[in-house]
Motif scaffolding. Structure first.
Motif, PDB file in Angstrom:
ATOM      1  N   THR A   1       0.847  -1.186   0.000  1.00  0.00           N
ATOM      2  CA  THR A   1       0.000   0.000   0.000  1.00  0.00           C
ATOM      3  C   THR A   1       0.889   1.245   0.000  1.00  0.00           C
ATOM      4  N   VAL A   2       0.441   2.228  -0.744  1.00  0.00           N
ATOM      5  CA  VAL A   2       1.201   3.477  -0.867  1.00  0.00           C
ATOM      6  C   VAL A   2       1.203   4.205   0.485  1.00  0.00           C
ATOM      7  N   PRO A   3       2.356   4.628   0.953  1.00  0.00           N
ATOM      8  CA  PRO A   3       2.379   5.404   2.204  1.00  0.00           C
ATOM      9  C   PRO A   3       2.098   6.875   1.928  1.00  0.00           C
TER      10      PRO A   3
ATOM     11  N   TYR B   1      -8.528   8.541   2.388  1.00  0.00           N
ATOM     12  CA  TYR B   1      -9.336   9.729   2.109  1.00  0.00           C
ATOM     13  C   TYR B   1     -10.761   9.331   1.728  1.00  0.00           C
ATOM     14  N   ASP B   2     -11.687  10.169   2.141  1.00  0.00           N
ATOM     15  CA  ASP B   2     -13.097  10.002   1.773  1.00  0.00           C
ATOM     16  C   ASP B   2     -13.244  10.479   0.326  1.00  0.00           C
ATOM     17  N   SER B   3     -13.778   9.612  -0.545  1.00  0.00           N
ATOM     18  CA  SER B   3     -13.863   9.978  -1.973  1.00  0.00           C
ATOM     19  C   SER B   3     -14.742  11.206  -2.204  1.00  0.00           C
TER      20      SER B   3
ATOM     21  N   LEU C   1      -9.524  17.104  -2.287  1.00  0.00           N
ATOM     22  CA  LEU C   1      -8.717  15.974  -2.771  1.00  0.00           C
ATOM     23  C   LEU C   1      -7.736  16.448  -3.852  1.00  0.00           C
ATOM     24  N   ASP C   2      -8.150  17.474  -4.605  1.00  0.00           N
ATOM     25  CA  ASP C   2      -7.312  17.941  -5.713  1.00  0.00           C
ATOM     26  C   ASP C   2      -6.457  19.144  -5.369  1.00  0.00           C
TER      27      ASP C   2
ATOM     28  N   LYS D   1      -3.124  10.506  -2.520  1.00  0.00           N
ATOM     29  CA  LYS D   1      -2.760   9.584  -3.614  1.00  0.00           C
ATOM     30  C   LYS D   1      -4.050   8.888  -4.034  1.00  0.00           C
ATOM     31  N   GLU D   2      -4.224   8.712  -5.316  1.00  0.00           N
ATOM     32  CA  GLU D   2      -5.438   8.070  -5.841  1.00  0.00           C
ATOM     33  C   GLU D   2      -5.696   6.734  -5.154  1.00  0.00           C
ATOM     34  N   ALA D   3      -4.616   5.957  -4.937  1.00  0.00           N
ATOM     35  CA  ALA D   3      -4.763   4.605  -4.371  1.00  0.00           C
ATOM     36  C   ALA D   3      -5.237   4.629  -2.919  1.00  0.00           C
ATOM     37  N   LEU D   4      -5.236   5.804  -2.303  1.00  0.00           N
ATOM     38  CA  LEU D   4      -5.624   5.892  -0.887  1.00  0.00           C
ATOM     39  C   LEU D   4      -7.024   6.483  -0.725  1.00  0.00           C
TER      40      LEU D   4
END
Ligand code: BEZ
Ligand code: FE
Length: 287
Positions: A96-98, A235-237, A242-243, A251-254
């Motif tokens: 998982t991306v840190p 993160y909450d989508s 977010l941007d 990070k998108e993956a998170l």
């Protein structure tokens, strides 16, 4: 050297370093000196601007304490913490991306059983959220006995140590994965919050014309002996910022999907998020 000029100064300072300092000190200082000197020359830094900068650093020191490190906030605003994190903690085997730890972590949070709530104080506008998931290794095997520290801000945008009206260690907990590597806890839907901007970091944000806001997120610190520690944030989508996160840590993956929970399930929302951690053996094999 007596005849210091703009042209020979950088080499003179580099040469002034003793021969017997560690090689890494030399590497870091040589590069830092070159970049700092080049920066001054590139922007034609005035003496007044330099003095202003030094006063800014003094104010950053003045507001710092055991509970607040203004220099970390400054590094965050200029993207330095996330840059160092991406350089030093780069995932190599599909882990998982840190992302950044941030300044609000506290060690020794309440140790709670799987499924427990970290909410010690209710807020009127809160939405409760059940978070579940599995921790696997990079070969896909569930990892039991993993320690997971979680922490988040309250619906008023404050972490408990920033808010005298929240109980000590509110919205913090330490959990352990079960025999199937699964974890579960109940928290509050995280909301966006401004990083502290009442000090030097706030001055810098103004100087840069940037805002202090971070998107709503939950912090995770995932540890087990024999595995590389994973520090990340989910993160909450649907959250704002977010941007344009003030500290560039998204990070998108998170990004996790929060869904309405079924009636009677005990929370308003639910989110499933799995993590992959890397064993040290895997790390050694890669080296
Ligand atoms: C945080 O996510 O808690 C955070 C990260 C960097 C600066 C301030 C806060
Ligand atoms: Fe945070």
């Amino acid at each position: 050297m007596r005849n210091i000029t703009i042209e020979n100064l950088t080499d003179a300072v580099i040469k002034a370093m003793s021969d017997d300092i560690p090689a890494r000190n030399r590497e870091i200082m040589t590069s830092l000196l070159r970049h700092v000197h080049e920066f001054c020359k590139e922007v034609n830094l005035t003496y007044d601007e330099w003095t202003e900068g030094m006063e800014f650093l003094r104010r950053a020191g003045d507001i710092s304490s055991d509970a607040r490190n203004e220099f970390i906030l400054i590094a965050d605003i200029i993207g330095m913490e996330v840059l160092v994190d991406m350089i030093d903690k780069k995932p190599t085997h599909g882990e998982t991306v840190p992302t950044v730890l941030g300044p609000f972590y506290r060690d020794n949070p309440p140790v709670l059983p799987k499924g427990a709530s970290i909410i010690q104080k209710d807020f009127e506008n809160q939405e409760t959220l059940k978070v579940t998931g599995q921790i696997r290794d990079t070969a896909g095997n569930p990892v039991p006995g993993v320690t997971i520290d979680v922490w988040e801000d309250a619906p008023n945008g404050l972490y408990e140590q920033q808010d005298p009206d929240q109980p000590d260690y509110n919205l913090r907990g330490r959990f352990e994965t079960d025999a199937d590597g699964r974890y579960e806890f109940v928290c509050i839907r995280p909301v966006p919050y401004p990083i502290p901007y009442d000090g030097a970091a706030g001055e810098l944000l103004n100087y840069m014309g940037h805002h202090p806001w971070r998107p709503g997120h939950i912090h995770f610190l995932i540890q087990k002996d024999g595995y590389k520690t994973l520090i990340s944030q989910i993160y909450d989508s649907e959250t704002e910022y977010l941007d344009n996160d003030s500290v560039f840590a998204v990070k998108e993956a998170l990004i996790g999907q929060l869904k309405k929970a079924p009636a009677g399930s005990g929370s308003d929302l639910e989110m499933e998020f799995d993590f992959v951690i890397r064993s040290n053996e895997m790390l050694q094999a890669a080296e």
